[in-house]
Design a protein around this motif. Structure first.
Motif, PDB file in Angstrom:
ATOM      1  N   ASP A   1      -5.802  -2.627  -2.733  1.00  0.00           N
ATOM      2  CA  ASP A   1      -4.961  -1.653  -3.430  1.00  0.00           C
ATOM      3  C   ASP A   1      -4.386  -2.262  -4.706  1.00  0.00           C
TER       4      ASP A   1
ATOM      5  N   ARG B   1       5.502   4.346   6.091  1.00  0.00           N
ATOM      6  CA  ARG B   1       5.101   4.255   7.496  1.00  0.00           C
ATOM      7  C   ARG B   1       5.184   2.800   7.982  1.00  0.00           C
TER       8      ARG B   1
ATOM      9  N   ASP C   1       0.838  -1.205   0.000  1.00  0.00           N
ATOM     10  CA  ASP C   1       0.000   0.000   0.000  1.00  0.00           C
ATOM     11  C   ASP C   1       0.869   1.251   0.000  1.00  0.00           C
TER      12      ASP C   1
ATOM     13  N   GLU D   1       3.747   0.150   7.935  1.00  0.00           N
ATOM     14  CA  GLU D   1       2.674  -0.636   7.328  1.00  0.00           C
ATOM     15  C   GLU D   1       3.239  -1.496   6.193  1.00  0.00           C
TER      16      GLU D   1
ATOM     17  N   HIS E   1       0.957   6.246  -2.267  1.00  0.00           N
ATOM     18  CA  HIS E   1      -0.040   5.179  -2.202  1.00  0.00           C
ATOM     19  C   HIS E   1      -0.596   5.042  -3.610  1.00  0.00           C
TER      20      HIS E   1
HETATM   21  C1  BGC Z   1      -3.936   0.819   3.899  1.00  0.00           C
HETATM   22  C2  BGC Z   1      -4.802   0.739   2.677  1.00  0.00           C
HETATM   23  C3  BGC Z   1      -5.628  -0.484   2.797  1.00  0.00           C
HETATM   24  C4  BGC Z   1      -6.511  -0.223   3.958  1.00  0.00           C
HETATM   25  C5  BGC Z   1      -7.613  -1.175   4.182  1.00  0.00           C
HETATM   26  C6  BGC Z   1      -4.839   0.993   5.076  1.00  0.00           C
HETATM   27  O1  BGC Z   1      -4.156   1.102   6.251  1.00  0.00           O
HETATM   28  O2  BGC Z   1      -2.978   1.781   3.791  1.00  0.00           O
HETATM   29  O3  BGC Z   1      -4.304   1.168   1.530  1.00  0.00           O
HETATM   30  O4  BGC Z   1      -6.257  -0.927   1.673  1.00  0.00           O
HETATM   31  O5  BGC Z   1      -5.799   0.020   5.148  1.00  0.00           O
HETATM   32  O6  BGC Z   1      -8.710  -0.435   4.175  1.00  0.00           O
END
Ligand code: BGC
Length: 890
Positions: A475, A466, A462, A468, A764
């Motif tokens: 995505d 960060r 994504d 994540e 993103h």
């Molecule tokens: C991500 C998104 C992902 C979403 C789920 C987020 O934290 O960055 O791109 O699809 O969570 O809704």
């Protein structure tokens, strides 16, 4: 013939596809070149291809125009076997041409081929703290002349291998990210030239990576407590004998300069602790420890059939400024581009000086780094000097998403040579370009491409900055149609579809992210996220003519349909009383669709995807000859479509909720009867106009909105959305100097400043999904769904707004497709290239009486051009391969 590929790669070393598929391209300046027949010959030695005395496989002459994905049909191959091949082609006039030889080499096909044991260090960090990177080594003797040598290596964690002082290969962040409990990828390197006669030293440095280091916000050690390594060197001597040197208890381990390495936090390196010569023979390792024999993994060891992550480009800083802070002076470098990777540091100064390198995507108004949106990711590297003249350093086991770096503790005044941006991503070669007369749209295209680069790091993530960086299914699903234009992502997604299967739950549900790190709390992906399991393989098939991905993945897809059936009621998915997960809705939409109030109902969205996904599998079943399955899925898909109609669509074509996304889904997924489509499209346009030509769509509606508008004939509205510069719109972030796609339409606004830092990425790719429409509708290169892989191409550029030109190019699996048009004072000129062995149907935009000319010849008479039909605004022609130039003149 050019571009001979095996499983999408040129001369791949170490694959484990037992029946690899071979492809080639015909090249000719002559119009209409078509393959009439081919013959493939394969041999175990290149010379045999010449004399053809002992062929391993001879396909014989096969009369067909199929030139992609021809499966190898010879005897079963064994581990390490290299096969040389070439293809002979006859064209439609009987001309014969022969390719240069190409090859592929098999990896280790059997677990029993691995003689090594998993080794690592006796020390390791805890759930919060990381420990220094282990350095491993072993010496071995080679006393006979070497014909060939291979290194097979992998890790749970990350590794970098060295042999006799040389770092092996160009890959970084190996072995890549998979579910290490199920599948671990190994890499294969040709090390023939690096082996010494006499003593040799093999070494490896291990990093924490995805397996051990911080993963998203769920902490460390998601897979194992410390990195572990498995490798073997396989040597074939010139006398035909073989020898293997593998990881074992006789290896030794110590720590060195890498004090910590973590993907989210960064890397710390103390050059004073370097182990000079550790990867050379005759190094004194008497102080090193025996390695710890670690439990490996029960996972399958699989070859890396797709692209690896590599350094791809280097960027120079475009601006440097000093943060004028007396106590804490820092230099900030601006690379002018939000990028992913790391920097190479060049420094000269006293031993013991520590330079810190912090990364951020953007700046605060006062010129300091804005890091709030990185959440807990530290994104900082530290380098401590050894003080021996110029020192050059790059981290190995981390990556950062950044445009700016801040250097603190630098011993002198830095120059623009102090740091160099190293752009790192999966090695997916560029296949497409798009440009037009509007510089802002060109910047948008550039932002889309940079979003793709930075988020294709072994898995589609994504965001890259960060805490994540996860392979979110939604995505990737919305972006794949754009990704396939920009770069060759066939191998990349073939690998990721395996990650999806590995992550599929027992009940058939696909998860929200893949790989799906242990202890993830969301029970399933939900609508549009889970459906990636259907959409991704389908898109790979459509763009690359790859039926094998459908065959291989079919059972998994049908299990997903079983899950949908089991969890829906009256053919409604995520119905109101459903106790399971209702999904993310139209994520980040501005009309309340992100799961709070109003907006596109999750039931509607879920049911729309239910109909779409079951429609896809019905097509796939037909294609694979599974007739009864196909009928069952068609019946189901139709029933869901009817449920959609009954529950959400009014007799006047309005749709409950009245959101842009609900109209977009109903139209794009073909959920409405023909007679209601015009009314629904008109409602969508009304909604857009009410918002003064602005979007209110989130991740799910945005990718399709312009397709729906242009298909319904509302070009002006589609262009109004595209050209909109105030938010929410694609170009708003461009007006704010963005160099990648933002997560949110309003990541930063004049009124509110930065959005909520808890979720505000500036890289993103999801909203970049407009890219496919730019290539197809503006540029004029589109798929024919009935003839996948651009065997037959649809070309229908739709000039609009004030655009005076556009140019799209795509290196398809058949070769280069090109469409370039200009519009000047009513004169439309269009240059087209159709690759050999392909054909196209083109639609020339025309006004009432205007004439179509091909070059100087009236179209009807030109070679290779067949007039199909003339309508009020288009003239359709059929083209054979070749270059064309059309003009329309009033
Ligand atoms: C991500 C998104 C992902 C979403 C789920 C987020 O934290 O960055 O791109 O699809 O969570 O809704």
């Amino acid at each position: 013939m050019v571009n001979l590929t095996c499983e999408y790669r040129n001369n791949p070393l170490g694959i484990d596809v037992v029946q690899p598929r071979l492809s080639w391209q015909l090249q000719s300046n002559r119009r209409g070149v078509r393959q009439a027949a081919y013959r493939i010959i394969a041999a175990l030695a290149e010379a045999v291809l010449q004399d053809q005395s002992q062929l391993l496989w001879d396909s014989g002459r096969v009369d067909t125009d199929e030139s992609v994905h021809v499966p190898y049909g010879g005897p079963a191959l064994v581990s390490g076997q290299r096969v040389y091949w070439k293809v002979i082609v006859w064209d439609e006039s009987g001309n014969q041409a022969e390719s240069q030889p190409a090859w592929w080499e098999m990896g280790l096909l059997d677990r029993a081929d691995w003689q090594g044991e998993w080794v690592g260090a006796p020390f390791f960090g805890g759930p919060r703290t990381t420990s220094p990177a282990p350095y491993l080594r072993r010496e071995f003797m080679v006393v006979k002349p070497v014909a060939k040598a291979r290194l097979y290596a992998t890790a749970v964690g990350l590794y970098e291998c060295h042999l006799n002082g040389v770092c092996i290969g160009e890959d970084v962040l190996t072995p890549g990210w998979t579910d290490y409990n199920k599948r671990v990828q190994y890499q294969v390197y040709d090390i023939t030239e690096l082996i010494n006669q006499g003593s040799n030293a093999i070494g490896a440095i291990l990093g924490d990576g995805w397996a051990v280091g911080h993963l998203a916000w769920v902490g460390r050690q998601r897979y194992v407590d410390r990195p572990r390594f498995l490798a073997q060197i396989a040597i074939t001597y010139t006398d035909g004998s073989k020898q293997t040197f593998a990881t074992s208890s006789s290896w030794k381990v110590t720590t060195g300069p890498i004090l910590e390495s973590d993907m989210l936090m960064g890397e710390s390196y103390d050059a004073r602790r370097e182990l000079a010569g550790w990867d050379l023979p005759a190094y004194d390792d008497s102080q090193w420890h025996p390695v710890e024999m670690l439990a490996g993994t029960n996972a399958n060891l699989v070859a890396t059939n797709g692209p690896t992550v590599q350094r791809q480009e280097e960027l120079r800083a475009v601006k440097i400024h000093l943060v004028p802070d007396f106590v804490n002076p820092r230099w900030i470098f601006d690379f002018g581009q939000n990028m992913v990777g790391w920097v190479r540091l060049r420094v000269n100064g006293p031993a013991g000086t520590t330079v810190s390198i912090r990364h951020s995507e953007t700046l605060n108004p006062d010129g300091t780094l804005y890091t709030a949106n990185l959440r807990t990711a530290r994104n900082t590297d530290y380098y401590t000097l050894k003080g021996e003249g110029e020192e050059i350093w790059e981290p190995r086991f981390t990556f950062h998403g950044f445009r700016y770096v801040e250097i603190h503790g630098f011993p002198s005044e830095p120059t623009d040579d102090t740091v160099t941006g190293i752009v790192v991503h999966s090695d997916t070669p560029t296949t497409g370009t798009f440009e037009c007369s509007d510089p802002m749209i060109n910047q948008l295209q550039s932002n889309i491409v940079w979003g793709q680069k930075g988020n294709f790091v072994d898995v589609p993530t994504d965001c890259p900055q960060r805490d994540e960086r996860l392979g979110w299914l939604g995505d990737a699903q919305v972006f794949i149609s754009t990704a396939v234009f920009n770069k060759d992502v066939a191998g990349f997604f073939t690998k990721w579809v395996k990650d999806l299967e590995d992550a599929q739950y027992e009940n058939g549900a696909y998860p929200a992210v893949a790989p799906n790190p242990a202890a993830w709390s969301i029970p399933e992906g939900g609508p549009a996220w889970a459906d990636a399991g259907m959409i991704i393989p389908w898109t790979v098939y459509q763009h690359y003519r790859d039926t094998r991905i459908l065959e291989t993945h079919y059972a998994s897809m049908s299990r997903f349909v079983d899950f949908l059936i089991a969890t829906s009621r009256d053919n409604l998915r995520c119905y109101e009383e459903y106790e399971g997960w209702h999904g993310f809705g139209d994520w980040l939409a501005l009309d309340g669709s992100d799961g709070r109030e109003g907006g596109t109902s999750k039931e509607l969205l879920g049911t729309a995807f239910f109909a779409y996904s079951t429609g896809l599998i019905a097509k796939i079943a037909r294609l694979l000859g599974k007739t009864s399955d196909a009928e069952r899925f068609e019946t189901l898909s139709n029933a869901v479509r009817e449920a959609f109609l009954r529950n959400y669509v009014n007799s006047d074509g309005t749709i409950i909720g009245d959101t842009q996304t609900s109209y977009v889904l109903a139209l794009h997924f073909d959920l409405l009867p023909e007679e209601l489509r015009p009314a629904a499209a008109a409602e969508l346009v009304r909604n857009i106009q009410q918002r003064d030509n602005h979007l209110s769509t989130g991740f799910i509606g945005t990718p399709y909105i312009n397709w729906v508008l242009s298909e319904a004939g509302y070009f002006d509205t589609a262009y109004a959305l595209l050209k909109q510069t105030t938010w929410p719109s694609w170009l708003y972030s461009v007006t704010q100097g963005a160099t990648t796609i933002w997560e949110r339409w309003d990541g930063w606004t004049h009124d509110k400043g930065f959005q909520d830092p808890s979720m505000n990425s500036f890289n993103h790719y999801a909203y970049g999904a407009i890219g496919a429409w730019l290539y197809a509708a503006v540029g004029g290169i589109d798929l024919d769904p009935e003839s996948p892989g651009y065997k037959h191409i649809i070309m229908k550029p739709q000039p609009g707004s004030d655009l005076s030109c556009a140019k799209a190019e795509l290196k398809s699996i058949y070769g280069l497709i090109r469409s370039a048009w200009t519009l000047d004072n009513g004169r439309f000129e269009w240059q087209i290239t159709i690759p050999a062995n392909s054909t196209a149907t083109i639609f020339i935009p025309v006004r009432d009486n205007c004439k179509v000319l091909e070059g100087e010849i009236a179209a009807g008479d030109a070679v290779g051009v067949t007039a199909l039909r003339r309508e009020a605004d288009v003239a359709a022609y059929q083209l054979i391969s070749g270059d064309y130039h059309f003009t329309t003149q009033d």
